[in-house]
Design a protein around this motif. Structure first.
Motif, PDB file in Angstrom:
ATOM      1  N   GLY A  23       3.823  19.649  -7.421  1.00  0.00           N
ATOM      2  CA  GLY A  23       2.985  20.499  -6.585  1.00  0.00           C
ATOM      3  C   GLY A  23       1.513  20.173  -6.727  1.00  0.00           C
ATOM      4  N   THR A  24       1.057  19.943  -7.943  1.00  0.00           N
ATOM      5  CA  THR A  24      -0.355  19.640  -8.168  1.00  0.00           C
ATOM      6  C   THR A  24      -0.710  18.268  -7.617  1.00  0.00           C
ATOM      7  OG1 THR A  24      -0.246  20.977 -10.187  1.00  0.00           O
ATOM      8  CG2 THR A  24      -2.169  19.567  -9.903  1.00  0.00           C
ATOM      9  N   LYS A  42       5.930  23.401   1.678  1.00  0.00           N
ATOM     10  CA  LYS A  42       4.671  23.730   2.347  1.00  0.00           C
ATOM     11  C   LYS A  42       3.506  22.943   1.766  1.00  0.00           C
ATOM     12  CE  LYS A  42       5.984  28.456   3.635  1.00  0.00           C
ATOM     13  NZ  LYS A  42       5.700  29.914   3.432  1.00  0.00           N
ATOM     14  N   LEU A  43       3.600  22.609   0.488  1.00  0.00           N
ATOM     15  CA  LEU A  43       2.546  21.814  -0.149  1.00  0.00           C
ATOM     16  C   LEU A  43       2.652  20.338   0.180  1.00  0.00           C
ATOM     17  CD1 LEU A  43       2.524  23.468  -3.691  1.00  0.00           C
ATOM     18  CD2 LEU A  43       0.734  23.633  -1.961  1.00  0.00           C
ATOM     19  N   GLY A  44       3.759  19.939   0.791  1.00  0.00           N
ATOM     20  CA  GLY A  44       3.945  18.540   1.143  1.00  0.00           C
ATOM     21  C   GLY A  44       4.824  17.762   0.199  1.00  0.00           C
ATOM     22  N   VAL A  45       5.542  18.456  -0.684  1.00  0.00           N
ATOM     23  CA  VAL A  45       6.449  17.786  -1.622  1.00  0.00           C
ATOM     24  C   VAL A  45       7.833  17.673  -0.994  1.00  0.00           C
ATOM     25  CG1 VAL A  45       7.534  17.887  -3.900  1.00  0.00           C
ATOM     26  CG2 VAL A  45       5.170  18.674  -3.594  1.00  0.00           C
ATOM     27  N   ALA A  91       0.055  10.216   1.243  1.00  0.00           N
ATOM     28  CA  ALA A  91       0.848   9.897   0.051  1.00  0.00           C
ATOM     29  C   ALA A  91       2.169  10.646   0.093  1.00  0.00           C
ATOM     30  CB  ALA A  91       0.078  10.258  -1.214  1.00  0.00           C
ATOM     31  N   ARG A  92       3.224   9.980  -0.379  1.00  0.00           N
ATOM     32  CA  ARG A  92       4.552  10.578  -0.413  1.00  0.00           C
ATOM     33  C   ARG A  92       4.840  11.068  -1.829  1.00  0.00           C
ATOM     34  NH1 ARG A  92      10.240   7.316   0.809  1.00  0.00           N
ATOM     35  NH2 ARG A  92      11.523   9.160   1.282  1.00  0.00           N
ATOM     36  N   VAL A  93       5.019  12.362  -1.969  1.00  0.00           N
ATOM     37  CA  VAL A  93       5.310  12.955  -3.271  1.00  0.00           C
ATOM     38  C   VAL A  93       6.733  13.490  -3.241  1.00  0.00           C
ATOM     39  CG1 VAL A  93       4.650  14.679  -4.981  1.00  0.00           C
ATOM     40  CG2 VAL A  93       2.889  13.581  -3.579  1.00  0.00           C
ATOM     41  N   ARG A  94       7.562  12.961  -4.135  1.00  0.00           N
ATOM     42  CA  ARG A  94       8.967  13.361  -4.194  1.00  0.00           C
ATOM     43  C   ARG A  94       9.276  14.003  -5.536  1.00  0.00           C
ATOM     44  NH1 ARG A  94      13.636   9.168  -2.182  1.00  0.00           N
ATOM     45  NH2 ARG A  94      13.939  10.062  -0.106  1.00  0.00           N
ATOM     46  N   LEU A  95      10.032  15.086  -5.500  1.00  0.00           N
ATOM     47  CA  LEU A  95      10.558  15.719  -6.709  1.00  0.00           C
ATOM     48  C   LEU A  95      12.065  15.525  -6.697  1.00  0.00           C
ATOM     49  CD1 LEU A  95      10.202  17.507  -9.239  1.00  0.00           C
ATOM     50  CD2 LEU A  95      10.462  19.495  -7.746  1.00  0.00           C
ATOM     51  N   ILE A  96      12.583  14.862  -7.718  1.00  0.00           N
ATOM     52  CA  ILE A  96      13.991  14.464  -7.744  1.00  0.00           C
ATOM     53  C   ILE A  96      14.719  15.242  -8.833  1.00  0.00           C
ATOM     54  CG2 ILE A  96      15.579  12.519  -8.058  1.00  0.00           C
ATOM     55  CD1 ILE A  96      13.140  10.722  -7.254  1.00  0.00           C
ATOM     56  N   GLU A  97      15.766  15.943  -8.451  1.00  0.00           N
ATOM     57  CA  GLU A  97      16.564  16.741  -9.376  1.00  0.00           C
ATOM     58  C   GLU A  97      18.027  16.362  -9.207  1.00  0.00           C
ATOM     59  OE1 GLU A  97      18.460  18.984 -11.873  1.00  0.00           O
ATOM     60  OE2 GLU A  97      16.275  18.864 -11.909  1.00  0.00           O
ATOM     61  N   ALA A  98      18.657  15.982 -10.317  1.00  0.00           N
ATOM     62  CA  ALA A  98      20.062  15.572 -10.257  1.00  0.00           C
ATOM     63  C   ALA A  98      20.980  16.737  -9.944  1.00  0.00           C
ATOM     64  CB  ALA A  98      20.470  14.907 -11.576  1.00  0.00           C
ATOM     65  N   ARG A 129       0.830  -1.199   0.000  1.00  0.00           N
ATOM     66  CA  ARG A 129       0.000   0.000   0.000  1.00  0.00           C
ATOM     67  C   ARG A 129       0.871   1.258   0.000  1.00  0.00           C
ATOM     68  NH1 ARG A 129      -4.505   0.397   4.537  1.00  0.00           N
ATOM     69  NH2 ARG A 129      -5.469  -1.122   3.138  1.00  0.00           N
ATOM     70  N   ALA A 130       1.938   1.246   0.788  1.00  0.00           N
ATOM     71  CA  ALA A 130       2.846   2.396   0.836  1.00  0.00           C
ATOM     72  C   ALA A 130       3.498   2.628  -0.528  1.00  0.00           C
ATOM     73  CB  ALA A 130       3.907   2.181   1.904  1.00  0.00           C
ATOM     74  N   ALA A 131       3.819   1.552  -1.243  1.00  0.00           N
ATOM     75  CA  ALA A 131       4.425   1.692  -2.568  1.00  0.00           C
ATOM     76  C   ALA A 131       3.443   2.325  -3.555  1.00  0.00           C
ATOM     77  CB  ALA A 131       4.893   0.337  -3.087  1.00  0.00           C
ATOM     78  N   TRP A 132       2.162   1.957  -3.455  1.00  0.00           N
ATOM     79  CA  TRP A 132       1.167   2.557  -4.329  1.00  0.00           C
ATOM     80  C   TRP A 132       0.957   4.036  -3.996  1.00  0.00           C
ATOM     81  CZ3 TRP A 132      -0.001   0.786  -8.783  1.00  0.00           C
ATOM     82  CH2 TRP A 132      -0.072  -0.581  -9.037  1.00  0.00           C
ATOM     83  N   LEU A 133       1.181   4.408  -2.752  1.00  0.00           N
ATOM     84  CA  LEU A 133       1.011   5.797  -2.330  1.00  0.00           C
ATOM     85  C   LEU A 133       2.309   6.596  -2.380  1.00  0.00           C
ATOM     86  CD1 LEU A 133      -1.458   5.430   0.678  1.00  0.00           C
ATOM     87  CD2 LEU A 133      -1.948   6.330  -1.615  1.00  0.00           C
ATOM     88  N   SER A 134       3.311   6.034  -3.028  1.00  0.00           N
ATOM     89  CA  SER A 134       4.580   6.729  -3.209  1.00  0.00           C
ATOM     90  C   SER A 134       4.698   7.188  -4.658  1.00  0.00           C
ATOM     91  CB  SER A 134       5.753   5.797  -2.863  1.00  0.00           C
ATOM     92  OG  SER A 134       6.984   6.470  -3.016  1.00  0.00           O
ATOM     93  N   PHE A 135       4.849   8.501  -4.843  1.00  0.00           N
ATOM     94  CA  PHE A 135       4.924   9.093  -6.176  1.00  0.00           C
ATOM     95  C   PHE A 135       6.252   9.836  -6.325  1.00  0.00           C
ATOM     96  CE2 PHE A 135       0.540   8.836  -4.858  1.00  0.00           C
ATOM     97  CZ  PHE A 135      -0.121   8.349  -5.974  1.00  0.00           C
ATOM     98  N   ALA A 136       6.860   9.706  -7.488  1.00  0.00           N
ATOM     99  CA  ALA A 136       8.119  10.396  -7.754  1.00  0.00           C
ATOM    100  C   ALA A 136       8.047  11.094  -9.103  1.00  0.00           C
ATOM    101  CB  ALA A 136       9.292   9.420  -7.730  1.00  0.00           C
ATOM    102  N   VAL A 137       8.494  12.329  -9.130  1.00  0.00           N
ATOM    103  CA  VAL A 137       8.616  13.085 -10.382  1.00  0.00           C
ATOM    104  C   VAL A 137      10.098  13.358 -10.586  1.00  0.00           C
ATOM    105  CG1 VAL A 137       7.995  15.165 -11.637  1.00  0.00           C
ATOM    106  CG2 VAL A 137       6.368  14.154 -10.019  1.00  0.00           C
ATOM    107  N   VAL A 138      10.655  12.874 -11.686  1.00  0.00           N
ATOM    108  CA  VAL A 138      12.084  13.003 -11.958  1.00  0.00           C
ATOM    109  C   VAL A 138      12.300  14.205 -12.866  1.00  0.00           C
ATOM    110  CG1 VAL A 138      14.156  11.872 -12.837  1.00  0.00           C
ATOM    111  CG2 VAL A 138      12.349  10.504 -11.769  1.00  0.00           C
TER     112      VAL A 138
END
Length: 434
Positions: A180-181, A231-234, A202-209, A160-169
């Protein structure tokens, strides 16, 4: 339509191709505009379709409708499969049929845009889709909405945690807007709609090299954007490139500290673009991203009758590349029309000069950053400015009106009306391939 007038073939109905077509409306030429899709797409708002804020027709319009009053243009739905620069012909695959008579041109404009770039890891594409077309946006929307559905139906806490984990590369404007959205959807839009899960967890991650997000903006605005994302939770991760992606998650490379695998069933790609493959058909020199190196007037070296514009053109100005953004593409389209007009008059075209009006990026509800060459805004005022600019740049009164209504409703209610899961294969598309 007369066949004695010079024939201008324009490939691509995006910003560059459409602006070139419209700029030639009053010239004594006949134009054939070719595109694989029947519509012009306002790409800056594509992420809004992917995140269920807008529907596809809100940010797109049929090319034939846009150009219905322009008598010197014919629209062709098809895909360019070959170029013969000696014979000056373009080969088409039209509606699945092969072997048509090639189109002869007097002037050719290539403006077919860009696609996703995975930096040598094209195998990631299936598990980390990018966002360039309406089909991409609808596929991403399915993934996002189905992830919450899978989490609701899952009994295993880790799964369930994996389904609620989101990553934007990718920490550019598209990545920031998506992350953010997505955080807003999880924390506000889906509130009280599920019984077994709490979407706000849900975990929302923004990944920047690189070292910071929005690297094209001043460092002060980049820092403000990162704080607003927080502040938005990202969760923003910088300085750690992704080294592997599969259906179960992604691996971060922390350099000397080693690699870490992160379980996540939804990974979105916003890290890079490459020019469309059409440039390779010319046989001319291209840069590392596949863009065609052009002359100052955007013509192809040695081929003054061929022009390249938009994301397919590699243009340097003041020692820096012209960015692949909508204003640059529009200006290139107008420049190409000017150059063709000059050729017809037997004159030399003036060189292209990009007018940079600044950078805009929205982060989420009432959060954005604006850089207008020293005039900087962030927060609520920047957000209102971003809204105004994007509404004004949409094509057609209907699109502007509908978008304003939808954004107004979303502002007051936090709701997103386009949360419909479409596509018979959508459920299977999010399952791991193992």
């Amino acid at each position: 339509m007369s066949t004695t007038r010079p024939h201008v073939v324009i490939v691509g109905g995006g910003f560059a191709g459409l602006w070139a077509t419209r700029a030639l409306a009053n010239d004594d030429v006949r134009i054939t505009l070719i595109d694989r899709q029947n519509h012009h797409l306002f790409q800056p708002l594509l992420y809004q379709v992917a995140t269920a804020g807008l529907s596809a027709p809100d940010i797109a319009a049929p090319l034939r409708h846009i150009l219905r009053a322009q008598g010197n243009v014919e629209v062709r739905l098809g895909e360019v499969t070959g170029l013969d620069t000696q014979a000056r012909t373009v080969s088409l695959r039209d509606g699945g049929t092969l072997g048509e008579s090639p189109l002869h041109y007097d002037y050719l404009v290539l403006a077919s845009g860009a696609t996703h770039a995975y930096f040598g890891h094209d195998e990631w594409a299936g598990d980390a889709p990018g966002l360039k077309t309406l089909d991409d946006a609808l596929a991403i929307r399915r993934r996002l909405l189905l992830a919450f559905e899978r989490a609701e139906a899952c009994d295993d806490p880790d799964e369930r945690a994996a389904w609620l984990s989101f990553a934007v590369v990718g920490g550019g404007p598209t990545g920031v807007e998506l992350a953010g959205t997505l955080a807003e959807i999880a924390r506000h839009t889906l509130k009280r709609e599920f019984r077994r899960i709490d979407p706000s967890q849900a975990r929302v991650r923004l990944i920047e090299a690189g070292p910071r997000v929005l690297a094209s903006f001043p460092q002060s605005l980049s820092a403000k954007a990162q704080r607003q994302l927080g502040k938005l939770g990202v969760e923003v991760v910088t300085g750690a490139p992704v080294s592997a992606i599969d259906a179960h998650g992604y691996t971060l490379d922390h350099g000397g500290q080693g690699t870490v695998f992160v379980p996540a069933r939804t990974v979105l790609w916003a890290a890079g673009v490459a020019a469309s493959g059409l440039g390779a058909l010319l046989g001319n020199q291209r840069d590392r991203a596949g863009r065609v190196l052009v002359e100052p007037d955007l013509s192809v070296p040695g081929r003054p009758e061929i022009f390249v514009a938009g994301d397919l053109a590699s243009v340097q100005q003041d020692g820096k590349p012209v960015p692949g953004v909508a204003p640059a593409a529009k200006q290139m389209g107008a420049q190409v029309a000017h150059a063709i007009r000059a050729r017809l008059a037997g004159q030399a075209a003036t060189p292209f000069r990009y007018r940079d009006f600044g950078n805009l990026a929205t982060i989420g509800r009432m959060a954005a950053v604006v850089d207008l060459h020293g005039f900087k805004l962030s927060g609520l005022l920047a957000w209102w400015f971003w809204l105004l600019v994007h509404v004004m740049f949409l094509i057609g009164f209907r699109n502007r009106l509908i978008v304003m209504i939808n954004w107004g409703w979303a502002y007051w209610s936090y709701q997103r009306h386009a949360r419909i899961i479409l596509g018979g294969g959508s459920a299977r598309a999010t399952e791991p391939s193992d």
